[in-house]
Design an enzyme around this catalytic site. Structure first.
Site, PDB file in Angstrom:
ATOM      1  CE1 TYR A  51      -4.425  -1.459   0.714  1.00 23.37           C
ATOM      2  CE2 TYR A  51      -2.932  -3.256   1.268  1.00 23.37           C
ATOM      3  CZ  TYR A  51      -4.203  -2.804   0.947  1.00 23.37           C
ATOM      4  OH  TYR A  51      -5.236  -3.694   0.858  1.00 23.37           O
ATOM      5  CD  GLU A  52      -0.283   6.765  -2.477  1.00 20.06           C
ATOM      6  OE1 GLU A  52      -0.056   7.988  -2.487  1.00 20.06           O
ATOM      7  OE2 GLU A  52      -1.324   6.274  -2.969  1.00 20.06           O
ATOM      8  CB  SER A  53       0.813   4.129   4.096  1.00 18.33           C
ATOM      9  OG  SER A  53       0.413   2.771   4.148  1.00 18.33           O
ATOM     10  N   GLY A 131      -0.768   8.625  -5.379  1.00 20.49           N
ATOM     11  CA  GLY A 131       0.322   7.939  -6.073  1.00 20.49           C
ATOM     12  C   GLY A 131      -0.098   7.299  -7.378  1.00 20.49           C
TER      13      GLY A 131
END
Length: 257
Positions: A51-53, A131
């Site tokens: 995931y983007e985090s 993103g």
């Protein structure tokens, strides 16, 4: 549509089946996350979800509300900084599949998640790209999951947030992009794949109970159908049970928070 499952469940199951255990997948929030986690909990147990985090190889027990949901960090193999995530993992070519959604899509699978209407004075301001623009250009290939409607499947986008196949043909290659771009578009009615030459999204599989006329009516451009069409296999009892349990656990967790 058969009464044993909903169109959204059919779409999620069809999207999940596109993934395999060997994939390293950059996951979007919402329907992409549901599809990716369904795949992990059924036929693709070894899939690596990112995931983007910055959470790597996460295995959430519930669907996250956002990329900042603590469930992702709690169940991840490790968590890295966002700059490392994008520069080393994504732009370094280490992610095989990006799974995205959007508010609008055109016939070449370009996505809009920025505004509906003029940019300076939009009718609706959407969440933005996050993103997704980098995911769309740097992952080995892109799968897209979206509910189908004339408003969402637009003849012309109000804004291009994420590059699909651009103007079609070899446009990605002419821009220097070496990745495949969108290879599947899964909706609640059918599955699209790009034409090998024009790159226009073409219907290759129709979900049970859906007609060509329904697909045409819910699309803002003239729909192309593959010469050989298949029918999407119906969800199995196990796929439905796992998906419904995942949503039920998510509802209980978020409802009690």
């Amino acid at each position: 549509m058969p009464e044993t499952y909903t169109p959204t469940e059919m779409m999620t199951v069809a999207a999940a089946r596109a993934l395999k255990s060997s994939d390293v997948c950059f996951v979007g929030i919402g329907m992409p996350s549901a599809a990716c986690n369904l795949a992990r909990l059924t036929h693709a147990p070894d899939i690596t979800l990112i995931y983007e985090s910055g959470t790597l190889a996460t295995k959430p027990s519930i669907l996250p509300l956002s990329i900042g949901d603590g469930e992702l960090c709690d169940t991840a193999l490790t968590t890295v900084s966002v700059p490392e995530m994008f520069r080393y993992w994504l732009q370094g070519g280490r992610i095989s599949v990006g799974f995205l959604g959007g508010a609008q899509i055109d016939r070449f699978a370009n996505l809009n998640t920025t505004v509906v209407g003029p940019y300076a004075k939009p009718k609706t301001r959407l969440p933005g790209g996050g993103g997704a623009p980098e995911i769309a250009t740097s992952c080995g290939e892109i799968f897209i999951i979206m509910s189908q409607s004339p408003r969402a499947f637009a003849a012309k986008l109000d804004f291009i947030t994420s590059m699909g196949h651009g103007e079609g043909g070899d446009h990605r290659a002419r821009l220097g992009l070496k990745t495949k771009g969108p290879t599947k578009l899964i909706t609640d009615l059918c599955v699209f794949e790009p034409d090998p030459v024009s790159k226009e999204m073409t219907v290759t599989s129709i979900h049970p109970g859906v007609t060509r006329e329904e697909i045409k009516a819910q699309t803002g451009w003239p729909v192309r159908f593959a010469a050989t069409l298949t029918e999407t296999p119906m969800p199995t009892p196990n796929e439905l049970a796992v998906l419904r349990d995942l949503h039920a656990r998510t509802a209980r967790a978020h409802g009690s928070a």
